[in-house]
Scaffold this motif. Structure first.
Motif, short mmCIF file in Angstrom:
data_model
loop_
_atom_site.label_atom_id
_atom_site.label_comp_id
_atom_site.label_asym_id
_atom_site.label_seq_id
_atom_site.Cartn_x
_atom_site.Cartn_y
_atom_site.Cartn_z
N ALA A 1 41.68 34.31 45.29
CA ALA A 1 40.34 35.12 44.99
C ALA A 1 40.78 36.43 44.21
N THR B 1 25.84 32.61 39.14
CA THR B 1 27.15 33.54 38.95
C THR B 1 27.51 33.14 37.59
N GLU C 1 28.84 38.98 48.70
CA GLU C 1 29.69 38.31 47.48
C GLU C 1 28.80 37.65 46.58
N SER D 1 34.71 36.68 44.05
CA SER D 1 34.54 36.36 45.33
C SER D 1 35.01 35.08 45.93
N ARG D 2 35.25 34.83 47.02
CA ARG D 2 35.58 33.76 47.61
C ARG D 2 34.32 32.51 47.23
N ASP E 1 29.56 39.70 54.89
CA ASP E 1 30.44 40.16 53.43
C ASP E 1 30.34 38.80 52.63
N ASP F 1 41.37 34.54 50.35
CA ASP F 1 41.67 35.93 50.02
C ASP F 1 42.74 35.87 48.69
#
Length: 281
Positions: free
Chosen positions: A201, A172, A104, A207-208, A100, A198
């Motif tokens: 975010a 990013t 991200e 995303s985290r 996951d 979570d």
């Protein structure tokens, strides 16, 4: 949260962070393994002594400063070299959680866990980062947010240090200060509650991993450090109003009065009692 401890080793796990487990061995001279594998992504640091480490058909000798890397299902063996006080930390991470995070960082990684090519490293930044992560996880004074934030930061950086294929390195983009300010507003409003990554975010739909990096770039500290500072400032005002220290500790989100006192003194360079007494007319 729990820590099962024997004379020379302990296992740490937390029901709030079910995707990670830590094994800490202080004296591993009698800890010997037959070849085996794990269904987790596993990573460890050797903090003292020496051992032999076999993985993917190669044997390495490890010592203080070594970092071992095990992809899920890698068959391996690790045993102490006689005459040394072998000690180490070993982290076991759920591949689904790590996948996951990989998604991200780079959506092109979706669908399949990206294996690492390295099996051993002596990178001092990687070593110190994993040591800090292990110490944070096992520290009873650190709550879920700091542990999860440290996990996300470490494993996001891990891809840059170990990856050889050029993936998982996409920039990013520039930090959106307005978004990070909205996160800061949220933290201030809910600082006494059990805030997690979570939640933060979701406030701005990022995303985290992006959140942790961008928030620190904007505000000069991690979301967790900002949360703790907000709790201390909230407590400071309550103490000035004459509220009881034990009530202030719980109302402001600290685990107990002892935890509150340690954190307050670290940030304010005085104890809660000394601060409260200074404002008595």
């Amino acid at each position: 949260m729990g820590k099962a401890k024997s004379e020379n080793q302990c296992f740490w796990r937390d029901a709030g962070l079910p995707f990670v487990e830590l094994r800490r061995v202080d004296d591993g001279r009698a800890v010997c393994y037959e070849r085996h594998s794990h269904d987790t992504f596993s990573m460890g640091i050797v903090k003292g002594g020496r051992s032999t480490y076999w993985n993917r058909g190669k044997t390495h000798e490890t010592g203080k400063g070594s970092v071992v890397v095990l992809n899920p299902e890698d068959v391996h063996g690790c045993n102490p070299v006689p005459g040394g006080g072998w000690c180490y930390d070993m982290l076991f991470v759920d591949p689904a959680w790590l996948l996951d995070l990989q998604v991200e960082i780079d959506a092109d990684a979706a669908g399949r866990f990206a294996m690492f090519s390295d099996t051993i490293s002596h990178n001092p930044v990687l070593y110190s980062g994993l040591q800090n992560l292990a110490d944070t996880l096992i520290n009873p004074d650190c709550d879920r947010l700091v542990k999860e934030s440290t996990m996300v930061s470490f494993f996001a950086d891990l891809h840059v240090v170990l990856d050889r294929r050029g993936i998982l390195r996409r920039d990013t983009g520039a930090t959106d200060k307005n978004k990070m300010d909205r996160v800061a507003d949220y933290i201030r409003a809910y600082c006494a509650e059990d805030v997690n990554l979570d939640d933060l975010a979701a406030v701005i739909g990022v995303s985290r991993s992006y959140l942790v990096r961008a928030f620190k770039k904007t505000h000069g500290m991690t979301p967790y450090a900002y949360l703790i500072n907000c709790r201390v400032q909230k407590a400071r005002h309550a103490l000035k109003r004459g509220e009881r220290i034990v009530d202030v500790a719980l109302d402001c989100g600290f685990a107990d009065q002892a935890h509150f006192q340690r954190v307050f003194k670290r940030l304010m360079a005085t104890t809660p009692r000394q601060y409260a007494m200074a404002h008595v007319a």
